[in-house]
Enzyme design. Structure first.
Site, PDB file in Angstrom:
ATOM      1  N   ASP A  25       0.857  -1.185   0.000  1.00  0.00           N
ATOM      2  CA  ASP A  25       0.000   0.000   0.000  1.00  0.00           C
ATOM      3  C   ASP A  25       0.893   1.234   0.000  1.00  0.00           C
ATOM      4  O   ASP A  25       1.688   1.440   0.918  1.00  0.00           O
ATOM      5  CB  ASP A  25      -0.888  -0.044   1.266  1.00  0.00           C
ATOM      6  CG  ASP A  25      -1.885   1.109   1.304  1.00  0.00           C
ATOM      7  OD1 ASP A  25      -2.070   1.774   0.272  1.00  0.00           O
ATOM      8  OD2 ASP A  25      -2.454   1.334   2.388  1.00  0.00           O
ATOM      9  N   ASP A 119      -3.139   2.373  -5.937  1.00  0.00           N
ATOM     10  CA  ASP A 119      -1.937   2.345  -5.107  1.00  0.00           C
ATOM     11  C   ASP A 119      -1.875   1.148  -4.156  1.00  0.00           C
ATOM     12  O   ASP A 119      -1.197   1.203  -3.138  1.00  0.00           O
ATOM     13  CB  ASP A 119      -1.806   3.655  -4.320  1.00  0.00           C
ATOM     14  CG  ASP A 119      -2.751   3.721  -3.137  1.00  0.00           C
ATOM     15  OD1 ASP A 119      -3.872   3.194  -3.254  1.00  0.00           O
ATOM     16  OD2 ASP A 119      -2.358   4.268  -2.100  1.00  0.00           O
ATOM     17  N   GLU A 120      -2.574   0.089  -4.482  1.00  0.00           N
ATOM     18  CA  GLU A 120      -2.618  -1.067  -3.584  1.00  0.00           C
ATOM     19  C   GLU A 120      -2.621  -2.360  -4.382  1.00  0.00           C
ATOM     20  O   GLU A 120      -3.320  -2.442  -5.392  1.00  0.00           O
ATOM     21  CB  GLU A 120      -3.941  -1.052  -2.826  1.00  0.00           C
ATOM     22  CG  GLU A 120      -3.896  -0.605  -1.401  1.00  0.00           C
ATOM     23  CD  GLU A 120      -5.289  -0.702  -0.810  1.00  0.00           C
ATOM     24  OE1 GLU A 120      -5.633  -1.751  -0.270  1.00  0.00           O
ATOM     25  OE2 GLU A 120      -6.040   0.285  -0.937  1.00  0.00           O
TER      26      GLU A 120
END
Ligand SMILES: [Mg+2]
Length: 403
Positions: A25, A119-120
């Site tokens: 993350d 973003d993960e």
């Protein structure tokens, strides 16, 4: 780089045959990218979001978080909390570019990567020991490579399931690693507050509190079958979690280029009302598929095939990406009316392209926040989604489809 590695439930061994799943993350992603590209912002409270009265915070730097500012907070409230707040408009193209760099690094460690949002992602590191060493050192290498490729930091959770990996990636943020080895999973799980499980929100938390459940461990003290009796399907899921039956496979996913549905009609027609009826059904279906995949798109396309099998498409590109059936319907209906349907048609189709992740979405979705009207429609369509998920698409018909 901060090399901190935490073991929130204690250290333990990792056998070669154990699964190893990492959840990566990025830290305050959009805000960190702004600070990276504009070094004059270093050390300042920065948020990314729309600076209007409807604007919401879509990312807050750690400096801004010290003032109690967090994502999804209205901008006007954030400004009230911190008078020197720096508000940056979003630069989605740049975020997507860096996101691709991150995903490229992850694909270097495993062919099985499941991207969750811009973003993960999950990475399955099972059996990669010969290449990258123990899982605990593999995640350190991932972190270093992401930093080298993007100059950005991330936090990583590592365990033997997606669920525990995701929960633990929050436990040493920012720029840290949290590891729960397989042998420590049950202890870790039972010590977690129920609200830590993704999908258990305020309301279920409250209901569980009423029956004396605060931690996952409390669930296993209940009579077998009680949870299912009281909460149905959700109760069964809770029971499974309490027993540690939490393994689910990674779904390697790459973003589709477009989502579309088409239909060959029972008979050829040029009747506008009939065509609009089919259009409404198709637009709803496309919207639902987009929402289910967490996507929105900017270009809406109408496709028709004439009774002579001639294929025609008409597109319009919107200012804001969309995934609502109603909006897709209105757009394609406009295109159909423009076309005028001079001959009878045998096939009609609806497509949406120019896709982007919904959560990292366009100006409208994240930097402005929906207008009250939009929000209402959004809620309506999502409520319909959940009914269809439970009872099938026959359960919901909109007014015009009922005719
Ligand atoms: Mg993040």
């Amino acid at each position: 780089m901060n090399d901190s590695v935490k073991y929130p439930a204690g250290e333990g061994r990792w056998k070669e045959s154990d699964r190893a799943i990492a959840h990566i993350d990025m830290d305050a992603f959009y805000a960190s990218v702004e600070i990276l590209d504009f070094p004059e912002l270093v050390g300042l409270p920065v948020v990314v979001g729309g600076d209007s009265n409807r604007g919401v915070v879509s990312a807050a730097s750690y400096e801004a978080r010290k003032y109690g500012i967090h994502s999804a907070m209205p901008i006007f409230r954030a400004k009230r909390l911190c008078s020197g707040l720096v508000i940056r408009p979003g630069r989605m193209t740049r975020y997507v570019e860096l996101s691709r760099e991150v995903m490229k690094v992850l694909h270097g460690f495993s062919p099985i990567v499941q991207q969750l949002s811009i973003d993960e992602a999950y990475v399955d590191l099972t059996g990669t020991g010969k290449l990258f060493g123990r899982p605990s050192s593999a995640v350190c290498s991932i972190k270093k490579e992401i930093l080298a490729a993007t100059s950005l930091t991330c936090s990583i959770g590592l365990s033997s399931s997606k669920l525990i990996a995701k929960v633990s990636s929050d436990m040493n943020k920012p720029d840290g690693i949290a590891i729960v080895p397989p042998s420590r999973v049950m202890d870790f799980l039972h010590g977690l507050p129920v609200g830590a499980i993704p999908g258990i929100g305020g309301k279920s938390e409250e209901q569980l509190r009423q029956i004396g459940v605060r931690k996952i461990g409390d669930l296993s003290k209940l009579k077998p079958g009680y949870l299912e009796e009281r909460f149905g399907k959700f109760g069964r899921r809770l029971e499974a979690i309490a027993e540690g039956r939490i393994h689910s496979e990674l779904i390697p996913w790459s973003q589709p280029k477009s989502v579309s549905n088409e239909l060959t009609m029972p008979e050829d027609t040029s009747d506008m009302r009939t065509l609009e009826k089919y259009l409404l059904g198709l637009a709803d279906k496309v919207g639902r598929r987009l929402r289910r995949q967490g996507l929105k798109g900017r270009t809406v396309t109408l496709k028709v095939k004439t009774h002579k099998h001639r294929l025609l498409t008409r597109s319009s590109t919107l200012e804001h990406p969309v995934n609502q059936g109603r909006v897709i319907y209105e757009q394609t209906r406009g295109l159909l009316r423009e076309y005028g349907v001079p001959v009878s048609l045998r096939l009609i189709g609806v497509g949406v392209s120019g896709l982007e992740p919904e959560s990292g979405g366009g100006q409208f979705a994240m930097f402005e926040g929906p207008s009250p009207g939009e929000e209402k429609w959004d809620r309506v369509e999502r409520a319909v989604d959940s009914i269809i998920d439970r009872f099938g698409s026959g359960a919901v018909k909109k007014g015009r489809q009922l005719e």
